[in-house]
Design an enzyme around this catalytic site. Structure first.
Site, short mmCIF file in Angstrom:
data_model
loop_
_atom_site.label_atom_id
_atom_site.label_comp_id
_atom_site.label_asym_id
_atom_site.label_seq_id
_atom_site.Cartn_x
_atom_site.Cartn_y
_atom_site.Cartn_z
N ASP A 11 28.60 23.66 18.41
CA ASP A 11 27.18 23.72 17.67
C ASP A 11 26.23 22.78 17.36
O ASP A 11 26.78 21.79 17.11
CB ASP A 11 28.48 24.67 16.99
CG ASP A 11 28.20 25.80 16.05
OD1 ASP A 11 26.93 26.68 16.02
OD2 ASP A 11 29.18 26.01 15.19
N ASN A 59 27.39 36.16 21.66
CA ASN A 59 25.61 35.50 21.08
C ASN A 59 24.67 36.52 20.84
O ASN A 59 23.56 36.48 20.80
CB ASN A 59 25.51 34.13 21.66
CG ASN A 59 26.44 32.93 20.56
OD1 ASN A 59 26.57 32.21 21.96
ND2 ASN A 59 26.86 32.78 19.45
C1 IPE Z 1 29.77 29.52 19.42
O1 IPE Z 1 29.33 29.36 18.19
C2 IPE Z 1 29.34 29.64 20.66
C3 IPE Z 1 28.86 28.43 21.51
C4 IPE Z 1 28.76 27.11 21.08
C5 IPE Z 1 28.14 29.20 21.81
P1 IPE Z 1 28.93 30.06 17.46
O2 IPE Z 1 27.75 29.85 16.79
O3 IPE Z 1 28.08 31.05 17.87
O4 IPE Z 1 29.86 30.36 16.24
P2 IPE Z 1 30.07 31.22 14.76
O5 IPE Z 1 29.32 32.89 15.31
O6 IPE Z 1 29.22 29.75 13.88
O7 IPE Z 1 31.30 31.73 15.16
C1 IPE Z 2 25.49 26.18 19.09
O1 IPE Z 2 24.20 25.88 18.17
C2 IPE Z 2 24.20 26.74 20.21
C3 IPE Z 2 24.65 28.02 20.70
C4 IPE Z 2 25.09 29.16 19.64
C5 IPE Z 2 24.16 28.87 21.53
P1 IPE Z 2 23.97 27.29 17.49
O2 IPE Z 2 22.22 27.94 17.32
O3 IPE Z 2 24.69 28.24 16.96
O4 IPE Z 2 23.72 26.70 15.46
P2 IPE Z 2 23.79 26.78 14.44
O5 IPE Z 2 25.19 27.09 14.26
O6 IPE Z 2 23.02 28.44 13.91
O7 IPE Z 2 23.26 25.90 13.27
MG MG Z 3 26.50 27.93 14.87
#
Ligand code: IPE
Ligand code: IPE
Ligand code: MG
Length: 237
Positions: A11, A59
């Site tokens: 994340d 997502n």
């Molecule tokens: C969790 O991260 C999903 C992945 C790392 C693929 P998100 O960024 O989607 O989670 P939330 O929305 O912060 O809970």
């Molecule tokens: C994790 O990084 C990747 C996926 C969830 C696919 P994020 O895209 O969630 O990055 P933040 O949380 O918005 O910084």
């Molecule tokens: Mg995230």
């Protein structure tokens, strides 16, 4: 003891990019680099199972352009890295729903699994289009259908019977779950399987993760006292 199975919630790609004045897509690209480093480091450390949360069933709610960037990166990762993974004896498995995926992506997932099916050095489990509630619901549906068809006696159903219908059938539960970016939540990841996992939450964003962060998380894990509902060995009198 080292964890046999590490699962990672990768994340913070978006925040990493924003802090550098870059588009989110640049964060995801840097995230793929971190993934490469991490898979190599896990292999060198002797970790037998590595599960990565690549794309959640939630997502899809992101802007279309970001979803398509992420799909593009998955395609690229499999096309570019599959040969090296295979060469290194890594077995790739995918968990998550296959429903509604673009046909070329679905085909790539099958290709990654079938090419590497005989490998035994390390297991890389990619959670893609994965959501734990969806996984549990699909398993519940499967056992209900089998009970209805008379092939399964609901009164005699065991936890193993149920776990055998999850996408993670045959995999050990994760010992250690790492999440980067400072968030402290599971976000629908491995709810059933995480029953006795240890958690390590790191402040760094995923693109900053690498061998030393992995080693640090493993050290924290090794300091934990896992009791599984029992009492510590030294407390037995
Ligand atoms: C969790 O991260 C999903 C992945 C790392 C693929 P998100 O960024 O989607 O989670 P939330 O929305 O912060 O809970
Ligand atoms: C994790 O990084 C990747 C996926 C969830 C696919 P994020 O895209 O969630 O990055 P933040 O949380 O918005 O910084
Ligand atoms: Mg995230």
């Amino acid at each position: 003891m080292k964890p046999a199975h590490i699962a990672i919630i990768m994340d913070g790609n978006g925040r990493w990019a924003r802090a550098r004045g870059l588009p989110r897509s640049a964060g995801h690209r840097a995230g793929v680099e971190a993934l490469r480093r991490t898979v190599r480091a896990a292999g060198e450390t002797g970790i037998r199972w590595l599960t990565i949360y690549a794309f959640s069933s939630e997502n899809w709610s992101r802007p279309k352009s970001e979803v398509s960037d992420l799909m593009g990166l998955l395609r690229l990762f499999i096309r570019r890295d599959l040969a090296e993974l295979h060469q290194n004896g890594v077995r790739v498995r995918i968990v998550g729903s296959r429903e509604g995926l673009e046909p070329d992506i679905a085909a790539l997932l099958v290709e990654a699994e079938s090419l590497t099916a005989g490998n035994t050095n390390m297991n890389l489990v990619v959670a893609f289009n994965y959501g734990s509630r969806d996984e549990i619901l699909r398993a519940a549906r499967a056992v209900a259908m089998e009970a209805k068809a008379g092939r399964l006696d609901p009164e005699k159903m065991t936890m193993e019977d149920f776990a055998a219908r999850l996408d993670t059938v045959g995999m050990p539960d994760p010992d250690l779950i790492i999440r980067t970016s400072g968030e402290q939540r599971l976000s629908n990841f491995l709810l059933w399987q995480a029953a006795y996992a240890e958690f390590v939450f790191l402040p760094c964003h995923w693109p900053e993760f690498g061998p030393s962060e992995l080693a640090a998380a493993i050290r924290l894990f090794e300091e934990r006292d896992r009791r599984f509902g029992s009492i510590a060995q030294e407390a037995v009198s």
